[in-house]
Design an enzyme around this catalytic site. Sequence first.
Site, PDB file in Angstrom:
ATOM      1  N   SER A  93       0.832  -1.196   0.000  1.00 41.69           N
ATOM      2  CA  SER A  93       0.000   0.000   0.000  1.00 41.69           C
ATOM      3  C   SER A  93       0.873   1.254   0.000  1.00 41.69           C
ATOM      4  O   SER A  93       1.661   1.454  -0.919  1.00 41.69           O
ATOM      5  CB  SER A  93      -0.966  -0.041   1.190  1.00 41.69           C
ATOM      6  OG  SER A  93      -1.976   0.925   1.064  1.00 41.69           O
ATOM      7  N   ASP A 153     -10.243  -3.517  -5.015  1.00 37.27           N
ATOM      8  CA  ASP A 153      -9.347  -2.544  -4.387  1.00 37.27           C
ATOM      9  C   ASP A 153      -9.334  -1.291  -5.254  1.00 37.27           C
ATOM     10  O   ASP A 153      -9.123  -1.391  -6.471  1.00 37.27           O
ATOM     11  CB  ASP A 153      -7.941  -3.148  -4.283  1.00 37.27           C
ATOM     12  CG  ASP A 153      -6.923  -2.213  -3.657  1.00 37.27           C
ATOM     13  OD1 ASP A 153      -7.292  -1.121  -3.189  1.00 37.27           O
ATOM     14  OD2 ASP A 153      -5.733  -2.596  -3.634  1.00 37.27           O
ATOM     15  N   HIS A 171      -8.285  -4.810  -0.665  1.00 35.34           N
ATOM     16  CA  HIS A 171      -7.122  -4.073  -0.208  1.00 35.34           C
ATOM     17  C   HIS A 171      -6.710  -4.494   1.197  1.00 35.34           C
ATOM     18  O   HIS A 171      -7.533  -4.598   2.096  1.00 35.34           O
ATOM     19  CB  HIS A 171      -7.379  -2.560  -0.218  1.00 35.34           C
ATOM     20  CG  HIS A 171      -6.133  -1.773   0.070  1.00 35.34           C
ATOM     21  ND1 HIS A 171      -5.181  -1.534  -0.890  1.00 35.34           N
ATOM     22  CD2 HIS A 171      -5.659  -1.205   1.207  1.00 35.34           C
ATOM     23  CE1 HIS A 171      -4.192  -0.848  -0.372  1.00 35.34           C
ATOM     24  NE2 HIS A 171      -4.454  -0.644   0.918  1.00 35.34           N
TER      25      HIS A 171
END
Length: 406
Positions: free
Chosen positions: A188, A346, A376
């Site tokens: 991320s 996501d 995610h």
Amino acid sequence: MKLPLAGAVLLSAAAYYVYLPLPSGVSEPWKLMLLDALFRSFMKASDVAHALGVCHRVHLLNQVVSWVEVIEARSGPTVLVADSTLGGVPTRVFQPKAGKQLKRGVVYFHGGGWALGSGRMRSYDLLCRKMAEDLDSVVMSVDYRLAPEAVFPDQYHDALAASRAFLSPEVLERYSIDPERVCVSGDSAGGNLAAAVAQELSSDDSLTVKFKVQALIYPVLQALDFYTPSYQQNQAVPILYRPYMARFWLQYLGADSSLEPLLLANNHSSLDQPTISASTRSKLDWTALLPAKRRKHFRPVVKETGSPGVMGELPELMDVRAAPLLAEQGVLGRTPKAYVMTCEYDVLRDDGLMYVRRLQDAGVTVTSDHYEDGFHGCMVFAFLPMMSSVGQRSMNNYIHWLEQNL
């Protein structure tokens, strides 16, 4: 009779709060609903505390994370674990006790929107322990500074300083790391930092040791288009809702939260913004960079006129250190072999897929690992109590790729 009735009412209310319509293909939807209910509760509590002036919303969230997740450095039968520093940045180090004399080496950056989390969290601790064991690798999990106290480029500078130190002859010798088998990785926001570091250091000819591979886990790579197909498709899919991502970007860049609606409307990247050239727009033109399967029925949202002052207030939106997807082709072509994980459900899916295409076009060998049932953050949910099937699969495949390519 009153007690069972009250219990039924409370149970119904809890079920109503937890239940969320999810795409049919997402992995283990009830687990994701429970996770989302917890996350939403913490987010709402933090918003209330922020509005009342009790504390910044991020501080409350990190207090909760620390209470629930952060654990002490404890060595095990096969791995030595210790808290140290790397280039002056706090880092948790995982060293296998046995194995080959020269080890693989991985520097890892945790996710959390540049504002949340820590490499000392239980989920990251377990991930790095497993990597150290399975790969016979020294893993260094970096605790870079966080927003709101630190804003761009502070997090980037911490990641860069830690990576330079990691590649130094002194550190490689101290930890018996093979200089030919070193990797930069992150998930991320950590994937964002890993990509930016890979670009910077691969172009630094003064370095005698460079990363062999980069492994990016659902990375966030741009903030000029909040209407990619994945942002449109997954805007209401947990755990990373579309408005949350705009908020994280504004916190990272030290900008006023009042700009959030402008970003979410793509007013900041309208066609009348003179600082955004046609060349820049081509680097995130998903109509050309994404396969038809991912574009589906979605259409670009490009405003003719927008909010002309936004780019003046946020020039960092064009800085490749913050938005690695905007790098020039020549820079991308010098970066190491890449692994990019993406998840169907996501909002950041298309950031990763566009980066895959741009790296390939630059001549970089790329493995694109896509999870049709993924969401995610799924990889850090590979362990109890929130263990998910896609979390375990994605973690095992990520480690297997490193085993084969590092």
